[in-house]
Design a protein around this motif. Sequence first.
Motif, PDB file in Angstrom:
ATOM      1  N   GLY A 175      35.784  30.255 -74.050  1.00  0.00           N
ATOM      2  CA  GLY A 175      37.162  30.117 -74.232  1.00  0.00           C
ATOM      3  C   GLY A 175      37.782  29.336 -72.992  1.00  0.00           C
ATOM      4  O   GLY A 175      38.993  29.032 -72.914  1.00  0.00           O
ATOM      5  N   ALA A 176      36.884  29.085 -71.962  1.00  0.00           N
ATOM      6  CA  ALA A 176      37.325  28.161 -70.616  1.00  0.00           C
ATOM      7  C   ALA A 176      37.280  26.741 -71.067  1.00  0.00           C
ATOM      8  O   ALA A 176      36.377  26.349 -71.370  1.00  0.00           O
ATOM      9  CB  ALA A 176      36.315  28.879 -69.578  1.00  0.00           C
ATOM     10  N   THR A 177      38.219  25.958 -70.358  1.00  0.00           N
ATOM     11  CA  THR A 177      38.314  24.548 -70.568  1.00  0.00           C
ATOM     12  C   THR A 177      38.380  24.094 -69.060  1.00  0.00           C
ATOM     13  O   THR A 177      39.586  24.625 -68.388  1.00  0.00           O
ATOM     14  CB  THR A 177      39.241  23.935 -71.363  1.00  0.00           C
ATOM     15  OG1 THR A 177      38.882  24.334 -72.726  1.00  0.00           O
ATOM     16  CG2 THR A 177      39.288  22.466 -71.361  1.00  0.00           C
ATOM     17  N   LEU A 178      37.678  23.447 -68.601  1.00  0.00           N
ATOM     18  CA  LEU A 178      37.798  22.763 -67.201  1.00  0.00           C
ATOM     19  C   LEU A 178      38.406  21.330 -67.369  1.00  0.00           C
ATOM     20  O   LEU A 178      37.404  20.472 -68.037  1.00  0.00           O
ATOM     21  CB  LEU A 178      36.663  22.632 -66.401  1.00  0.00           C
ATOM     22  CG  LEU A 178      36.652  21.984 -64.993  1.00  0.00           C
ATOM     23  CD1 LEU A 178      37.834  22.679 -64.012  1.00  0.00           C
ATOM     24  CD2 LEU A 178      35.352  22.143 -64.125  1.00  0.00           C
ATOM     25  N   LEU A 179      39.591  21.080 -67.464  1.00  0.00           N
ATOM     26  CA  LEU A 179      40.255  19.893 -67.737  1.00  0.00           C
ATOM     27  C   LEU A 179      40.410  18.983 -66.767  1.00  0.00           C
ATOM     28  O   LEU A 179      41.133  19.357 -65.560  1.00  0.00           O
ATOM     29  CB  LEU A 179      41.430  19.904 -68.516  1.00  0.00           C
ATOM     30  CG  LEU A 179      42.156  18.732 -69.070  1.00  0.00           C
ATOM     31  CD1 LEU A 179      41.541  17.835 -69.839  1.00  0.00           C
ATOM     32  CD2 LEU A 179      43.582  19.149 -69.207  1.00  0.00           C
ATOM     33  N   PHE A 180      39.961  17.686 -66.507  1.00  0.00           N
ATOM     34  CA  PHE A 180      39.894  16.767 -65.285  1.00  0.00           C
ATOM     35  C   PHE A 180      41.144  16.023 -65.496  1.00  0.00           C
ATOM     36  O   PHE A 180      41.477  15.748 -66.603  1.00  0.00           O
ATOM     37  CB  PHE A 180      38.439  15.987 -65.154  1.00  0.00           C
ATOM     38  CG  PHE A 180      37.592  16.844 -64.388  1.00  0.00           C
ATOM     39  CD1 PHE A 180      37.373  17.088 -63.205  1.00  0.00           C
ATOM     40  CD2 PHE A 180      36.579  17.620 -65.330  1.00  0.00           C
ATOM     41  CE1 PHE A 180      36.415  17.859 -62.418  1.00  0.00           C
ATOM     42  CE2 PHE A 180      35.614  18.404 -64.488  1.00  0.00           C
ATOM     43  CZ  PHE A 180      35.467  18.519 -63.479  1.00  0.00           C
ATOM     44  N   SER A 181      41.520  15.516 -64.131  1.00  0.00           N
ATOM     45  CA  SER A 181      42.776  14.606 -64.001  1.00  0.00           C
ATOM     46  C   SER A 181      42.428  13.117 -64.980  1.00  0.00           C
ATOM     47  O   SER A 181      41.354  12.843 -64.771  1.00  0.00           O
ATOM     48  CB  SER A 181      43.038  14.548 -62.638  1.00  0.00           C
ATOM     49  OG  SER A 181      43.848  13.395 -62.543  1.00  0.00           O
ATOM     50  N   THR A 187      26.454  26.461 -66.653  1.00  0.00           N
ATOM     51  CA  THR A 187      26.233  27.524 -67.733  1.00  0.00           C
ATOM     52  C   THR A 187      27.598  27.992 -68.303  1.00  0.00           C
ATOM     53  O   THR A 187      28.502  27.806 -67.934  1.00  0.00           O
ATOM     54  CB  THR A 187      25.569  28.560 -67.136  1.00  0.00           C
ATOM     55  OG1 THR A 187      26.254  29.569 -66.248  1.00  0.00           O
ATOM     56  CG2 THR A 187      24.239  28.168 -66.500  1.00  0.00           C
ATOM     57  N   GLY A 188      27.291  28.641 -69.459  1.00  0.00           N
ATOM     58  CA  GLY A 188      28.426  29.481 -70.133  1.00  0.00           C
ATOM     59  C   GLY A 188      29.000  28.490 -71.443  1.00  0.00           C
ATOM     60  O   GLY A 188      28.786  27.571 -71.647  1.00  0.00           O
ATOM     61  N   LYS A 189      29.686  29.305 -72.238  1.00  0.00           N
ATOM     62  CA  LYS A 189      29.973  28.657 -73.603  1.00  0.00           C
ATOM     63  C   LYS A 189      31.427  27.946 -73.435  1.00  0.00           C
ATOM     64  O   LYS A 189      32.031  27.634 -74.430  1.00  0.00           O
ATOM     65  CB  LYS A 189      30.025  29.828 -74.730  1.00  0.00           C
ATOM     66  CG  LYS A 189      28.639  30.156 -74.921  1.00  0.00           C
ATOM     67  CD  LYS A 189      28.636  31.118 -76.349  1.00  0.00           C
ATOM     68  CE  LYS A 189      27.118  31.552 -76.297  1.00  0.00           C
ATOM     69  NZ  LYS A 189      26.239  30.217 -76.841  1.00  0.00           N
ATOM     70  N   GLY A 190      31.923  27.681 -72.325  1.00  0.00           N
ATOM     71  CA  GLY A 190      33.126  27.057 -72.054  1.00  0.00           C
ATOM     72  C   GLY A 190      32.893  25.394 -72.388  1.00  0.00           C
ATOM     73  O   GLY A 190      32.024  24.898 -72.583  1.00  0.00           O
ATOM     74  N   THR A 191      34.049  24.705 -71.845  1.00  0.00           N
ATOM     75  CA  THR A 191      34.059  23.404 -72.026  1.00  0.00           C
ATOM     76  C   THR A 191      34.499  22.519 -70.918  1.00  0.00           C
ATOM     77  O   THR A 191      35.531  23.017 -70.098  1.00  0.00           O
ATOM     78  CB  THR A 191      35.190  22.901 -72.906  1.00  0.00           C
ATOM     79  OG1 THR A 191      34.894  23.473 -74.347  1.00  0.00           O
ATOM     80  CG2 THR A 191      35.275  21.665 -73.229  1.00  0.00           C
ATOM     81  N   ILE A 192      33.583  21.420 -70.500  1.00  0.00           N
ATOM     82  CA  ILE A 192      34.064  20.621 -69.731  1.00  0.00           C
ATOM     83  C   ILE A 192      34.429  19.417 -70.323  1.00  0.00           C
ATOM     84  O   ILE A 192      34.016  18.743 -71.173  1.00  0.00           O
ATOM     85  CB  ILE A 192      32.988  19.965 -68.671  1.00  0.00           C
ATOM     86  CG1 ILE A 192      32.177  21.148 -68.026  1.00  0.00           C
ATOM     87  CG2 ILE A 192      33.311  19.196 -67.767  1.00  0.00           C
ATOM     88  CD1 ILE A 192      30.994  20.903 -67.448  1.00  0.00           C
ATOM     89  N   ASP A 193      36.008  18.893 -69.943  1.00  0.00           N
ATOM     90  CA  ASP A 193      36.653  17.910 -70.576  1.00  0.00           C
ATOM     91  C   ASP A 193      37.243  16.942 -69.741  1.00  0.00           C
ATOM     92  O   ASP A 193      38.080  17.374 -68.974  1.00  0.00           O
ATOM     93  CB  ASP A 193      37.984  18.696 -71.237  1.00  0.00           C
ATOM     94  CG  ASP A 193      38.950  17.737 -72.355  1.00  0.00           C
ATOM     95  OD1 ASP A 193      38.570  16.441 -72.286  1.00  0.00           O
ATOM     96  OD2 ASP A 193      39.697  18.061 -72.798  1.00  0.00           O
ATOM     97  N   GLY A 194      36.779  15.411 -69.970  1.00  0.00           N
ATOM     98  CA  GLY A 194      37.218  14.530 -68.924  1.00  0.00           C
ATOM     99  C   GLY A 194      38.472  13.987 -69.193  1.00  0.00           C
ATOM    100  O   GLY A 194      38.818  13.090 -68.544  1.00  0.00           O
ATOM    101  N   ASN A 195      39.044  14.399 -70.221  1.00  0.00           N
ATOM    102  CA  ASN A 195      40.522  14.282 -70.598  1.00  0.00           C
ATOM    103  C   ASN A 195      40.600  12.834 -71.371  1.00  0.00           C
ATOM    104  O   ASN A 195      40.153  11.684 -71.182  1.00  0.00           O
ATOM    105  CB  ASN A 195      41.347  13.752 -69.198  1.00  0.00           C
ATOM    106  CG  ASN A 195      42.810  14.039 -69.624  1.00  0.00           C
ATOM    107  OD1 ASN A 195      43.321  13.457 -70.597  1.00  0.00           O
ATOM    108  ND2 ASN A 195      43.550  14.768 -68.548  1.00  0.00           N
TER     109      ASN A 195
END
Length: 462
Positions: free
Chosen positions: A109-115, A152-160
């Motif tokens: 459920g986490a999203t790391l959203l980049f600029s 790791t983990g089931k979250g998301t890395i989002d390049g935008n």
Amino acid sequence: MWKNKNKSTYQQMLALVFLVTLSSLVSADEWELAEHIVADIQLPDIPDKTYRITDYGAKPGADARAAILEAIKVASGSGGGKVVIPKGKWLSNGPVVLQSRIALHLEEGATLLFSRKPEHYLPVVKTRWEGTELFSYSPLVYASNVEDVAITGKGTIDGNRNSEFKGWHPLQSKDMDRLRRMGAEGVPVEERIFAEGTYLRPPLVQFFRARRVLLEDYTALNSPFWVNHLVYTEDATVKGIRVDSHFPNNDGIDIESSKNVLVENSWFRTGDDSVVIKSGRDLDGRSIGIPSERIVVRHNDMGGEDGIALGSEMSGGIRQVFFSDNVLRQGESAFRFKSNLDRGGLVETIRLRNLRVESFKNLFWFQLNYPGELGGFFPSTYRDIVFENIEVEKVGTFLEVHAPSAAPLQDVLFKDITVDQVKIPMVIENAVNLKFYAVKLGSQRIDGVLSWHGTEKKEMTR
């Protein structure tokens, strides 16, 4: 039997001789090597301590980068640990730089959203862009000269999806050509600076000179360029990741000049290759001379424009690569092996088996004679490749080979391959010792050996 469109050259082109011994050409010991490679890969050693970014000032709706970097700094100073991105959307106005003995963990459920703004990824860092070293915009998640690192983990890395990098693809040609000339002319890396005013996009995730790396379970979206990029990395495990990224050049994972790598149980839907092996470009790649080797790719679902690829940046060499038990969905080429006349490099001991292919324009495509941009004096050699036990639903062309006469494709075995529907069986330009055993194209079966020397492309139809 096959019929050549040009009957006068048919006997010169094709000598299909039944060889019952072909069935024993693939040794079980080779696949035992694949198991040994997997067993030898070391996992990272990271302390079981947790550092939550919310304890370092991260707040929803605000730029969390300073808090993330502070958590990494504190964890690193205490000997390492797990930096946790909790459930929610967290903005990072700039790169997240990992250090040794750190696991970046994205909770479900986490999203790391980049600029979306390129200036947030300056100052420049040392990286490799399409096989040539330089200093340029930072990868969004970056780790350089590290050991024992994980994401790791089931979250998301989002390049935008609204990233301004997206608009750079049509602007990159001038800078791309300048970088390639610098690499070919041996310009010192410290002078290859591509900062503000240049248009070379960074990858989403890059490990640059790393040992003992784990990438597990996360989802990657909207990468500016290549999605996951391993450069000069030894002992890397990639498992259970999901890549859903469709910008130009969005390879799912690029394994470049790296050793002892496992990619398994992952899902790729990409704008370019799903999984690709590389090792540097032209003089720069040959001078560094680090091959990609001892790589196993298994049990993956591949839905890229191309499925499995080698090259075209492969000047440092590629060897001992094993693909097994993967599903390739649909696209341009299921298996695409590439090079041009400036590359040099040797690709050998490549094994692929137990694969299922749905629908592609091309099944096996070897394009080894792309025109050289810098003189064309270094053709590459591809040899000792085995494709075995492959079931295919539908392709336009079964096998297409374009190689230079000075370095023909050599010693490739196609064994136990069944294609339900195919329009064009083969297009061959410079190949030696292509062996077929129990290859079924529709109702036709091929057993034998094919060699063709010549600069004129030859096409066969049924």
